[in-house]
Design a protein around this motif. Structure first.
Motif, short mmCIF file in Angstrom:
data_model
loop_
_atom_site.label_atom_id
_atom_site.label_comp_id
_atom_site.label_asym_id
_atom_site.label_seq_id
_atom_site.Cartn_x
_atom_site.Cartn_y
_atom_site.Cartn_z
N ASN A 61 -12.13 9.74 -7.77
CA ASN A 61 -11.51 10.84 -7.04
C ASN A 61 -10.51 11.61 -7.90
O ASN A 61 -9.84 12.51 -7.42
CB ASN A 61 -10.81 10.32 -5.78
CG ASN A 61 -11.80 9.90 -4.71
OD1 ASN A 61 -12.76 10.62 -4.45
ND2 ASN A 61 -11.60 8.75 -4.11
N GLY A 62 -10.43 11.26 -9.17
CA GLY A 62 -9.57 12.00 -10.10
C GLY A 62 -8.08 11.80 -9.87
O GLY A 62 -7.28 12.61 -10.31
N LYS A 78 0.84 -1.21 0.00
CA LYS A 78 0.00 0.00 0.00
C LYS A 78 0.86 1.25 0.00
O LYS A 78 0.61 2.19 -0.75
CB LYS A 78 -0.93 0.01 1.21
CG LYS A 78 -2.07 -0.95 1.11
CD LYS A 78 -2.95 -0.84 2.34
CE LYS A 78 -3.88 -2.02 2.42
NZ LYS A 78 -4.66 -2.03 3.64
N ASN A 79 1.89 1.27 0.84
CA ASN A 79 2.78 2.43 0.91
C ASN A 79 3.49 2.67 -0.42
O ASN A 79 3.63 3.82 -0.86
CB ASN A 79 3.80 2.27 2.03
CG ASN A 79 3.17 2.32 3.40
OD1 ASN A 79 2.09 2.88 3.59
ND2 ASN A 79 3.84 1.72 4.37
N LEU A 126 -5.33 8.68 1.38
CA LEU A 126 -6.16 7.80 0.58
C LEU A 126 -6.57 6.62 1.44
O LEU A 126 -5.73 5.95 2.03
CB LEU A 126 -5.33 7.31 -0.62
CG LEU A 126 -6.01 6.59 -1.76
CD1 LEU A 126 -7.09 7.46 -2.38
CD2 LEU A 126 -4.99 6.20 -2.81
N LYS A 127 -7.88 6.39 1.51
CA LYS A 127 -8.38 5.24 2.27
C LYS A 127 -8.31 4.02 1.37
O LYS A 127 -8.29 4.11 0.16
CB LYS A 127 -9.82 5.49 2.71
CG LYS A 127 -9.94 6.62 3.71
CD LYS A 127 -11.37 6.81 4.15
CE LYS A 127 -11.46 8.00 5.06
NZ LYS A 127 -12.54 8.88 4.74
N ASP A 128 -8.31 2.84 1.99
CA ASP A 128 -8.14 1.58 1.27
C ASP A 128 -9.15 1.38 0.15
O ASP A 128 -8.83 0.81 -0.88
CB ASP A 128 -8.22 0.39 2.22
CG ASP A 128 -6.97 0.26 3.08
OD1 ASP A 128 -6.03 1.05 2.89
OD2 ASP A 128 -6.95 -0.63 3.94
N ASN A 129 -10.39 1.83 0.35
CA ASN A 129 -11.43 1.57 -0.64
C ASN A 129 -11.84 2.80 -1.45
O ASN A 129 -12.82 2.75 -2.18
CB ASN A 129 -12.66 0.95 0.04
CG ASN A 129 -12.36 -0.45 0.53
OD1 ASN A 129 -11.80 -1.26 -0.21
ND2 ASN A 129 -12.69 -0.74 1.76
N GLU A 169 -12.26 -3.87 -10.14
CA GLU A 169 -12.12 -4.30 -8.75
C GLU A 169 -10.65 -4.41 -8.34
O GLU A 169 -10.30 -4.19 -7.20
CB GLU A 169 -12.81 -5.65 -8.51
CG GLU A 169 -14.31 -5.63 -8.67
CD GLU A 169 -14.76 -5.73 -10.13
OE1 GLU A 169 -14.00 -6.26 -10.99
OE2 GLU A 169 -15.86 -5.26 -10.42
N ASN A 170 -9.80 -4.75 -9.30
CA ASN A 170 -8.39 -4.93 -9.00
C ASN A 170 -7.55 -3.66 -9.15
O ASN A 170 -6.42 -3.63 -8.68
CB ASN A 170 -7.78 -6.02 -9.90
CG ASN A 170 -8.25 -7.40 -9.53
OD1 ASN A 170 -8.65 -7.66 -8.41
ND2 ASN A 170 -8.22 -8.30 -10.49
N PHE A 171 -8.10 -2.62 -9.76
CA PHE A 171 -7.28 -1.44 -10.04
C PHE A 171 -7.86 -0.12 -9.57
O PHE A 171 -7.24 0.91 -9.74
CB PHE A 171 -6.98 -1.34 -11.54
CG PHE A 171 -5.91 -2.27 -11.97
CD1 PHE A 171 -4.57 -1.95 -11.79
CD2 PHE A 171 -6.21 -3.50 -12.53
CE1 PHE A 171 -3.56 -2.83 -12.17
CE2 PHE A 171 -5.22 -4.38 -12.91
CZ PHE A 171 -3.89 -4.04 -12.73
N ASP A 172 -9.06 -0.11 -9.00
CA ASP A 172 -9.67 1.18 -8.67
C ASP A 172 -9.52 1.58 -7.21
O ASP A 172 -9.99 2.62 -6.81
CB ASP A 172 -11.15 1.19 -9.06
CG ASP A 172 -11.69 2.61 -9.14
OD1 ASP A 172 -10.96 3.49 -9.65
OD2 ASP A 172 -12.81 2.84 -8.67
N SER A 173 -8.86 0.76 -6.41
CA SER A 173 -8.65 1.12 -5.01
C SER A 173 -7.34 0.51 -4.52
O SER A 173 -6.82 -0.44 -5.11
CB SER A 173 -9.80 0.61 -4.13
OG SER A 173 -9.76 -0.81 -4.06
N LEU A 174 -6.82 1.08 -3.45
CA LEU A 174 -5.61 0.53 -2.84
C LEU A 174 -5.82 -0.92 -2.43
O LEU A 174 -4.95 -1.76 -2.63
CB LEU A 174 -5.23 1.33 -1.59
CG LEU A 174 -4.43 2.59 -1.78
CD1 LEU A 174 -4.18 3.25 -0.44
CD2 LEU A 174 -3.12 2.32 -2.47
#
Length: 81
Positions: A33-34, A5-6, A24-27, A64-69
């Motif tokens: 959020n641009g 994540k870091n 940035l939150k995990d989800n 699902e695999n690329f839009d959030s941390l």
């Protein structure tokens, strides 16, 4: 997983529309959020493949695999085993 994540956050701060001072939150959605656009997403994929010495199968190229941390971290963890 925290290190992944870091690494991703550091990459996004250096190579995207993410401000250095923002968090940035995990989800949180990276696209909504641009923080990243379609070109940025391709560059992020290249970074992930190179950094973690993995190949991303076509069936894993999903929002699902690329839009959030969390999604990115889960995908890397699965592929790096």
């Amino acid at each position: 997983m925290e290190q992944i994540k870091n690494d991703i956050v550091d990459y996004l701060k250096a190579n995207s529309f993410m401000d250095n001072g923002s968090s940035l939150k995990d989800n949180d959605s990276l696209t909504q959020n641009g923080i990243i656009d379609s070109i940025g997403l391709l560059e992020l994929m290249d970074y992930i493949c190179e950094k973690y010495s993995i190949e991303i199968p076509e069936d894993m190229l999903t929002p699902e695999n690329f839009d959030s941390l969390q999604g990115i971290t889960n995908m890397i963890t699965k592929l790096a085993k």
